[in-house]
Scaffold this motif. Structure first.
Motif, mmCIF file in Angstrom:
data_model
loop_
_atom_site.group_PDB
_atom_site.id
_atom_site.type_symbol
_atom_site.label_atom_id
_atom_site.label_comp_id
_atom_site.label_asym_id
_atom_site.label_seq_id
_atom_site.Cartn_x
_atom_site.Cartn_y
_atom_site.Cartn_z
ATOM 1 N N CYS A 248 33.156 -51.090 -8.931
ATOM 2 C CA CYS A 248 32.904 -52.181 -9.866
ATOM 3 C C CYS A 248 34.183 -52.468 -10.635
ATOM 4 O O CYS A 248 34.971 -51.550 -10.909
ATOM 5 N N LEU A 249 34.417 -53.732 -10.974
ATOM 6 C CA LEU A 249 35.562 -54.078 -11.815
ATOM 7 C C LEU A 249 35.198 -55.262 -12.704
ATOM 8 O O LEU A 249 34.336 -56.070 -12.381
ATOM 9 N N ARG A 250 35.880 -55.323 -13.848
ATOM 10 C CA ARG A 250 35.746 -56.423 -14.799
ATOM 11 C C ARG A 250 37.128 -56.714 -15.380
ATOM 12 O O ARG A 250 37.918 -55.795 -15.583
ATOM 13 N N PHE A 251 37.424 -57.984 -15.649
ATOM 14 C CA PHE A 251 38.731 -58.299 -16.206
ATOM 15 C C PHE A 251 38.625 -59.474 -17.165
ATOM 16 O O PHE A 251 37.698 -60.285 -17.109
ATOM 17 N N ASN A 252 39.609 -59.527 -18.082
ATOM 18 C CA ASN A 252 39.793 -60.676 -18.953
ATOM 19 C C ASN A 252 41.289 -60.945 -19.033
ATOM 20 O O ASN A 252 42.051 -60.447 -18.207
ATOM 21 N N SER A 253 41.729 -61.701 -20.018
ATOM 22 C CA SER A 253 43.136 -62.093 -20.081
ATOM 23 C C SER A 253 44.063 -60.935 -20.435
ATOM 24 O O SER A 253 45.273 -61.014 -20.201
#
Length: 308
Positions: free
Chosen positions: A258-263
């Motif tokens: 699983c992965l999540r990203f923002n700026s």
């Protein structure tokens, strides 16, 4: 977590089932066995993640998936139950209904969709005490996703007993869908035009199965591969990936589950560790270099490493 030189930051975790992540602003939620832990993501200072300030529990088995929906955290577990946590009051409601582990879950508005190893998909609401509908797929269900219009949802199965792994219900208003899987491709579908042929596709360069996919809702995509903790960053407007990060630091290879990203950050969960990439120290591209802004941003990311 503390800073140091290296490619990424990581925290060793002990899990029985696959870890799962969600982000809400500066809060990172991480499943850990039968619990979900909420950590603050520090924008400044030596520590990126704080100790958990909130722990959500309620399952008798491990957490398989969880989603955030307004003021609710909704989780599914190996015990075959769904737990709806109110993040404001701390109250929780249990929704039993599946006979085996619930591998996937999604929620938008008042709607909840769950998919299980027992080959069924169930439709719930936040206020229901039992499922409103049950759909048999005749195969293990691995993923579900609700269209933002709330008029349709997509289901991905193991493709062991059926000819097609992708099923869409109530497609009259669904427009576009992004998929990835064991065939090593990311595909963009426009179901208004054709449900059998995608409109765009991107191939994983090393012919690895893709375990997870995340988009910023615009041009950026991130994928997690099946070997060596490889994360790739993509721009939908380009045919090749922008950047590759190999997160595994041990001899044993692990997929990115699983992965999540923002700026500012990208977080990735491997079999026994949590990794983070910090993009805060990237130099700002020139204003007239609009075609390569994103590519420059990731290529010039400063490297550092964080230990628990």
């Amino acid at each position: 977590f503390t800073k140091g030189p290296g490619v990424c930051v990581y925290n060793n975790i002990m899990l029985v089932l696959l870890p799962w992540l969600q982000m809400d602003g500066n809060i990172l939620f991480l499943s850990h066995a039968a619990e979900i832990r909420a950590h603050s993501v520090n924008q400044n200072g030596k520590k990126i993640l704080s100790q958990p300030f909130k722990i959500y529990s309620g399952h008798s088995g491990d957490v398989c998936r969880f989603v955030l929906n307004d003021s609710y955290l909704i989780s599914s577990g190996s015990d075959g139950t769904i737990v709806v946590h109110c993040r404001r009051s701390g109250a929780q409601t249990k929704l039993p209904g599946h006979s085996q582990e619930i591998n996937c879950l999604d929620s938008r508005g008042e709607l909840i969709i769950s998919g299980s190893r027992d080959t069924t998909v169930k439709v719930w609401t936040l206020t229901s005490s039992s499922s409103r509908a049950t759909i048999s797929t005749f195969d293990r269900v691995w993923s579900v996703a609700i269209d933002p219009s709330l008029s349709s949802f997509a289901v991905g199965t193991a493709c062991c007993r059926t000819l097609s792994p992708l099923h869409i219900w109530n497609t009259e208003r669904m427009e576009c869908l992004l998929t990835c899987g064991y065939d090593t491709f990311i595909r963009l579908w426009d179901v208004r035009l054709n449900t059998r042929k995608c409109v765009m596709e991107w191939e994983e360069p090393h012919d690895c199965a893709l375990y997870c996919l995340q988009t910023d809702g615009n041009h950026m995509m991130a994928t997690g591969s099946s070997y060596y903790g490889v994360v790739r960053l993509w721009d939908k407007r380009q045919s090749q990936c922008l950047q590759m990060y190999e997160l595994s630091t041990q001899r044993a290879s692990s997929p990115v589950y699983c992965l999540r990203f923002n700026s500012s950050h990208l977080f990735a969960a491997l079999a026994s560790s949590l990794h983070a990439l910090d993009f805060r120290h990237c130099p700002t591209p020139a204003a007239d270099d609009t075609d390569s802004n994103t590519q420059t941003l990731f290529r010039e990311t400063k490297k550092h490493k964080i230990h628990l």
